[in-house]
Design a protein around this motif. Structure first.
Motif, PDB file in Angstrom:
ATOM      1  N   CYS A   1       0.852  -1.191   0.000  1.00  0.00           N
ATOM      2  CA  CYS A   1       0.000   0.000   0.000  1.00  0.00           C
ATOM      3  C   CYS A   1       0.887   1.239   0.000  1.00  0.00           C
ATOM      4  CB  CYS A   1      -0.910   0.021   1.221  1.00  0.00           C
ATOM      5  SG  CYS A   1      -1.940  -1.448   1.418  1.00  0.00           S
ATOM      6  N   LEU A   2       0.509   2.240  -0.772  1.00  0.00           N
ATOM      7  CA  LEU A   2       1.267   3.483  -0.880  1.00  0.00           C
ATOM      8  C   LEU A   2       0.320   4.646  -0.585  1.00  0.00           C
ATOM      9  CD1 LEU A   2       4.186   4.239  -1.573  1.00  0.00           C
ATOM     10  CD2 LEU A   2       3.462   4.611  -3.934  1.00  0.00           C
ATOM     11  N   THR A   3       0.684   5.466   0.404  1.00  0.00           N
ATOM     12  CA  THR A   3      -0.165   6.575   0.837  1.00  0.00           C
ATOM     13  C   THR A   3       0.629   7.870   0.834  1.00  0.00           C
ATOM     14  OG1 THR A   3      -1.398   5.056   2.269  1.00  0.00           O
ATOM     15  CG2 THR A   3      -1.693   7.413   2.651  1.00  0.00           C
ATOM     16  N   ASP A   4       0.030   8.927   0.314  1.00  0.00           N
ATOM     17  CA  ASP A   4       0.643  10.256   0.285  1.00  0.00           C
ATOM     18  C   ASP A   4       0.120  11.046   1.476  1.00  0.00           C
ATOM     19  OD1 ASP A   4       1.714  12.696  -0.223  1.00  0.00           O
ATOM     20  OD2 ASP A   4       1.056  12.805  -2.307  1.00  0.00           O
TER      21      ASP A   4
ATOM     22  N   ARG B   1      -9.933   5.704   2.891  1.00  0.00           N
ATOM     23  CA  ARG B   1      -8.926   6.297   3.778  1.00  0.00           C
ATOM     24  C   ARG B   1      -9.115   5.813   5.208  1.00  0.00           C
ATOM     25  NH1 ARG B   1     -10.455  11.286   1.079  1.00  0.00           N
ATOM     26  NH2 ARG B   1      -8.906  11.879  -0.493  1.00  0.00           N
ATOM     27  N   ARG B   2     -10.359   5.774   5.642  1.00  0.00           N
ATOM     28  CA  ARG B   2     -10.644   5.366   7.010  1.00  0.00           C
ATOM     29  C   ARG B   2     -10.230   3.911   7.249  1.00  0.00           C
ATOM     30  NH1 ARG B   2     -15.159   7.320   7.088  1.00  0.00           N
ATOM     31  NH2 ARG B   2     -16.388   5.537   6.361  1.00  0.00           N
ATOM     32  N   ARG B   3     -10.523   3.050   6.279  1.00  0.00           N
ATOM     33  CA  ARG B   3     -10.151   1.643   6.438  1.00  0.00           C
ATOM     34  C   ARG B   3      -8.638   1.468   6.421  1.00  0.00           C
ATOM     35  NH1 ARG B   3     -11.282  -0.942   2.278  1.00  0.00           N
ATOM     36  NH2 ARG B   3     -12.495   0.494   1.010  1.00  0.00           N
ATOM     37  N   ARG B   4      -7.954   2.200   5.567  1.00  0.00           N
ATOM     38  CA  ARG B   4      -6.494   2.104   5.536  1.00  0.00           C
ATOM     39  C   ARG B   4      -5.893   2.633   6.826  1.00  0.00           C
ATOM     40  NH1 ARG B   4      -2.762   3.172   0.352  1.00  0.00           N
ATOM     41  NH2 ARG B   4      -3.978   1.333  -0.201  1.00  0.00           N
ATOM     42  N   SER B   5      -6.476   3.704   7.381  1.00  0.00           N
ATOM     43  CA  SER B   5      -5.971   4.255   8.639  1.00  0.00           C
ATOM     44  C   SER B   5      -6.099   3.249   9.771  1.00  0.00           C
ATOM     45  CB  SER B   5      -6.736   5.534   8.993  1.00  0.00           C
ATOM     46  OG  SER B   5      -6.339   6.034  10.254  1.00  0.00           O
ATOM     47  N   VAL B   6      -7.197   2.490   9.769  1.00  0.00           N
ATOM     48  CA  VAL B   6      -7.421   1.502  10.824  1.00  0.00           C
ATOM     49  C   VAL B   6      -6.500   0.295  10.654  1.00  0.00           C
ATOM     50  CG1 VAL B   6      -9.101  -0.112  11.780  1.00  0.00           C
ATOM     51  CG2 VAL B   6      -9.791   2.229  11.233  1.00  0.00           C
ATOM     52  N   SER B   7      -6.321  -0.144   9.404  1.00  0.00           N
ATOM     53  CA  SER B   7      -5.566  -1.381   9.157  1.00  0.00           C
ATOM     54  C   SER B   7      -4.065  -1.178   9.024  1.00  0.00           C
ATOM     55  CB  SER B   7      -6.086  -2.051   7.874  1.00  0.00           C
ATOM     56  OG  SER B   7      -5.854  -1.223   6.747  1.00  0.00           O
ATOM     57  N   ALA B   8      -3.599   0.069   8.920  1.00  0.00           N
ATOM     58  CA  ALA B   8      -2.167   0.321   8.750  1.00  0.00           C
ATOM     59  C   ALA B   8      -1.390  -0.137   9.975  1.00  0.00           C
ATOM     60  CB  ALA B   8      -1.911   1.802   8.489  1.00  0.00           C
ATOM     61  N   PRO B   9      -0.171  -0.628   9.795  1.00  0.00           N
ATOM     62  CA  PRO B   9       0.650  -1.039  10.939  1.00  0.00           C
ATOM     63  C   PRO B   9       0.898   0.115  11.901  1.00  0.00           C
ATOM     64  CG  PRO B   9       1.595  -1.810   8.870  1.00  0.00           C
ATOM     65  CD  PRO B   9       0.494  -0.877   8.510  1.00  0.00           C
TER      66      PRO B   9
ATOM     67  N   TRP C   1       3.579   1.215  13.253  1.00  0.00           N
ATOM     68  CA  TRP C   1       4.757   2.059  13.025  1.00  0.00           C
ATOM     69  C   TRP C   1       4.470   3.201  12.055  1.00  0.00           C
ATOM     70  CZ3 TRP C   1       6.698   2.713   8.130  1.00  0.00           C
ATOM     71  CH2 TRP C   1       6.336   1.762   7.164  1.00  0.00           C
ATOM     72  N   THR C   2       3.430   3.076  11.223  1.00  0.00           N
ATOM     73  CA  THR C   2       3.124   4.131  10.260  1.00  0.00           C
ATOM     74  C   THR C   2       2.492   5.352  10.917  1.00  0.00           C
ATOM     75  OG1 THR C   2       0.937   3.202   9.773  1.00  0.00           O
ATOM     76  CG2 THR C   2       2.795   2.409   8.445  1.00  0.00           C
ATOM     77  N   LYS C   3       1.986   5.217  12.138  1.00  0.00           N
ATOM     78  CA  LYS C   3       1.285   6.335  12.784  1.00  0.00           C
ATOM     79  C   LYS C   3       2.221   7.522  13.016  1.00  0.00           C
ATOM     80  CE  LYS C   3      -2.131   3.434  13.053  1.00  0.00           C
ATOM     81  NZ  LYS C   3      -3.215   3.460  12.054  1.00  0.00           N
ATOM     82  N   SER C   4       3.517   7.256  13.158  1.00  0.00           N
ATOM     83  CA  SER C   4       4.453   8.350  13.409  1.00  0.00           C
ATOM     84  C   SER C   4       4.674   9.222  12.173  1.00  0.00           C
ATOM     85  CB  SER C   4       5.800   7.793  13.877  1.00  0.00           C
ATOM     86  OG  SER C   4       6.351   6.934  12.896  1.00  0.00           O
ATOM     87  N   TYR C   5       4.230   8.759  11.005  1.00  0.00           N
ATOM     88  CA  TYR C   5       4.408   9.541   9.779  1.00  0.00           C
ATOM     89  C   TYR C   5       3.276  10.542   9.560  1.00  0.00           C
ATOM     90  CZ  TYR C   5       8.313   6.679   8.187  1.00  0.00           C
ATOM     91  OH  TYR C   5       9.539   6.063   8.075  1.00  0.00           O
ATOM     92  N   GLY C   6       2.120  10.312  10.181  1.00  0.00           N
ATOM     93  CA  GLY C   6       1.015  11.235   9.982  1.00  0.00           C
ATOM     94  C   GLY C   6      -0.316  10.532  10.078  1.00  0.00           C
ATOM     95  N   ASP C   7      -1.373  11.284   9.787  1.00  0.00           N
ATOM     96  CA  ASP C   7      -2.745  10.786   9.886  1.00  0.00           C
ATOM     97  C   ASP C   7      -3.154  10.158   8.553  1.00  0.00           C
ATOM     98  OD1 ASP C   7      -5.327  10.207  10.458  1.00  0.00           O
ATOM     99  OD2 ASP C   7      -5.993  12.290  10.731  1.00  0.00           O
ATOM    100  N   PHE C   8      -3.340   8.854   8.564  1.00  0.00           N
ATOM    101  CA  PHE C   8      -3.699   8.161   7.331  1.00  0.00           C
ATOM    102  C   PHE C   8      -5.123   8.468   6.893  1.00  0.00           C
ATOM    103  CE2 PHE C   8       0.225   6.175   7.476  1.00  0.00           C
ATOM    104  CZ  PHE C   8       0.392   5.243   6.474  1.00  0.00           C
TER     105      PHE C   8
ATOM    106  N   ARG D   1       8.457  14.178  -1.713  1.00  0.00           N
ATOM    107  CA  ARG D   1       7.049  13.848  -1.480  1.00  0.00           C
ATOM    108  C   ARG D   1       6.954  12.905  -0.292  1.00  0.00           C
ATOM    109  NH1 ARG D   1       3.159  11.206  -6.157  1.00  0.00           N
ATOM    110  NH2 ARG D   1       1.142  11.479  -5.115  1.00  0.00           N
ATOM    111  N   LYS D   2       6.004  13.172   0.603  1.00  0.00           N
ATOM    112  CA  LYS D   2       5.882  12.388   1.828  1.00  0.00           C
ATOM    113  C   LYS D   2       5.007  11.164   1.556  1.00  0.00           C
ATOM    114  CE  LYS D   2       5.032  12.867   6.786  1.00  0.00           C
ATOM    115  NZ  LYS D   2       4.518  13.750   7.863  1.00  0.00           N
ATOM    116  N   LEU D   3       5.647  10.129   1.032  1.00  0.00           N
ATOM    117  CA  LEU D   3       4.950   8.877   0.745  1.00  0.00           C
ATOM    118  C   LEU D   3       5.320   7.831   1.788  1.00  0.00           C
ATOM    119  CD1 LEU D   3       5.350   8.565  -3.133  1.00  0.00           C
ATOM    120  CD2 LEU D   3       3.389   9.420  -1.852  1.00  0.00           C
ATOM    121  N   VAL D   4       4.339   7.074   2.218  1.00  0.00           N
ATOM    122  CA  VAL D   4       4.552   5.979   3.170  1.00  0.00           C
ATOM    123  C   VAL D   4       4.121   4.676   2.505  1.00  0.00           C
ATOM    124  CG1 VAL D   4       3.957   5.015   5.413  1.00  0.00           C
ATOM    125  CG2 VAL D   4       4.223   7.486   5.153  1.00  0.00           C
ATOM    126  N   ALA D   5       5.023   3.711   2.458  1.00  0.00           N
ATOM    127  CA  ALA D   5       4.733   2.399   1.870  1.00  0.00           C
ATOM    128  C   ALA D   5       4.683   1.359   2.980  1.00  0.00           C
ATOM    129  CB  ALA D   5       5.800   2.031   0.839  1.00  0.00           C
TER     130      ALA D   5
END
Length: 436
Positions: free
Chosen positions: A84-87, A113-121, A123-130, A408-412
């Protein structure tokens, strides 16, 4: 004058001498174990490597036995997870790469977006609000992963990557941007040697030596290589692997298999031994000689024994011994005496525990309940699969994404694996239906 018995004794002595010479050679393991290479137990550990190129080459040769069974299960499960790739930065694009998303798609985008925010690992929370980030579905990295090179798919790329991690403690991706499209090549660990420059810094470049030969050696810039390590706590520049930690158990497993193979290949397995009776006692009290039968006579005796006692219908029938046959006794060892069950199970359990797998996950049927199987899979994905996915996601985000998008602030991240529990899935759908 020598009797028939004297000749038999001489033949037996000659055959015994030949057997002992062959046996002395046969006890030297061929390609397995530490003694085959003149190594002690410490040499076994060194043979399995410590982050060195030569050690990695040896580690790949042990992708067999129970180590292969465990690694295959891990690699196959990781290979099935999508990236998954999120900007998370300020962008002018909407979700899915559209400039101005249609109004009727806005609800679907917000839900995605809401489902990805809930299911994201975590460690990704430190990068921003999914929940406010844009989902990226079109990107060079995603295209390259789908078709890494001329011979691979995303599944095979991920499988090779994870197998190298478990075998050697690290894995490498090479980004080849020289052609019409980006290519990703997984490089065997024994092909790659980091090059550190005093001025440019650590891992400035990498020396690639295909197949261990210097003829085709070449240098790749460090930014074109992704390095996935299982860190070694005793060496921040090194890495270690589950296979390396269980080098003795893996060598023992291979030696057991070699011993079993030789036992069945070289063994002699007649069921019983028939002893022919002696001739009448000789004058003067000496014991009569045992006659030497001709091949035809031996065949007659064997055929007669099979005729009367072979087959299931004659199982446990009494055996009559007359004056011709002196005795019949068991000759071969039973399967229970030859299969190394106890030692084999101990070695198998030790290897499986090092890799974090269990027999239930591997499909082994044993006495147990459905709940035990579901819990075994839950532990497998939470303690083995998802940590590997986290490692790979963090490396891709920290080192690979900047290769494509430096500003660009991308999180994979890889979609976390979940245990497949049919009862839980049914319960979830039931609650969703009740909630509308």
């Amino acid at each position: 004058m020598d009797s028939n018995l004297d000749y038999m004794v001489k033949d037996a002595e000659a055959l015994t001498g030949l057997y002992r010479a062959d046996a002395a050679k046969s006890v030297v393991p061929k390609g397995v174990g530490h003694e085959a290479m003149g190594l002690g137990m410490g040499g076994v550990r060194d043979m399995f490597g410590g982050g060195q190129t030569t050690g990695a080459a040896e580690q790949y040769r042990h992708f067999k036995g129970w180590a292969y069974v465990a690694i295959k299960a891990i690699a196959q499960r990781v290979a099935s997870q999508p990236l998954c790739l999120t900007d998370l930065g300020a962008t002018s694009q909407g979700a899915y790469g559209q400039e101005t998303p249609a109004e009727n798609l806005s609800d679907a985008m917000e839900d995605a977006r809401r489902r990805r925010s809930v299911s994201a690992p975590v460690w990704t929370k430190s990068y921003g609000d999914f929940s406010t980030g844009d989902i990226v579905e079109q990107h060079r990295l995603l295209d390259a992963l789908m078709r890494p090179n001329e011979v691979m798919t995303q599944w095979s790329l991920m499988y090779c990557t994870v197998a190298s991690l478990e075998l050697t403690g690290c894995s490498y991706w090479w980004f080849d941007d020289s052609g019409s499209r980006l290519k990703i090549w997984p490089l065997p660990s024994n092909w790659v040697t980091p090059v550190h420059d005093e001025n440019e810094g650590l891992y400035h470049s990498y020396k690639i030596t295909p197949k261990g030969t210097s003829d085709d050696e070449f240098i790749v810039d460090g930014k074109n290589i992704a390095y996935f390590p299982l860190p070694d706590p005793s060496n921040p520049m090194g890495h270690t692997s589950p296979l390396q930690t269980q080098s003795m158990a893996v060598s023992t497993d291979e030696a057991l298999q070699e011993a079993q193979f030789r036992a069945f290949k070289n063994g002699i397995f007649p069921g019983v031994m028939m002893t022919v009776g002696r001739l009448p006692d000789m004058p003067g009290g000496g014991a009569g000689e045992r006659p030497i039968l001709e091949p035809e006579q031996r065949k007659v005796l064997i055929d007669a024994a099979k005729l009367f006692y072979q087959g299931a219908v004659n199982y446990n029938e009494p055996l009559v011994i007359d004056g011709m046959i002196e005795k019949i006794e068991k000759f071969s060892t039973s399967p229970a005496e030859m299969d190394f069950v106890n030692s084999g199970n101990v070695v198998k359990a030790r290897i499986f525990q090092a890799f974090g797998v269990n027999p239930l996950v591997l499909g082994e049927v044993s006495a147990g309940s459905y709940a035990q199987s579901a819990m075994a899979e839950k532990h497998f994905v939470s303690t083995v699969i998802n940590p590997i996915l986290d490692l790979m996601g963090q490396v891709i985000t920290g080192w690979i994404v900047p290769f494509f998008e430096p500003n660009r602030k991308l999180v994979a991240h890889f979609e976390p694996a979940e245990a497949d529990d049919a009862d839980r899935r049914l319960q979830t759908w039931g609650q969703a239906i009740q909630a509308g």
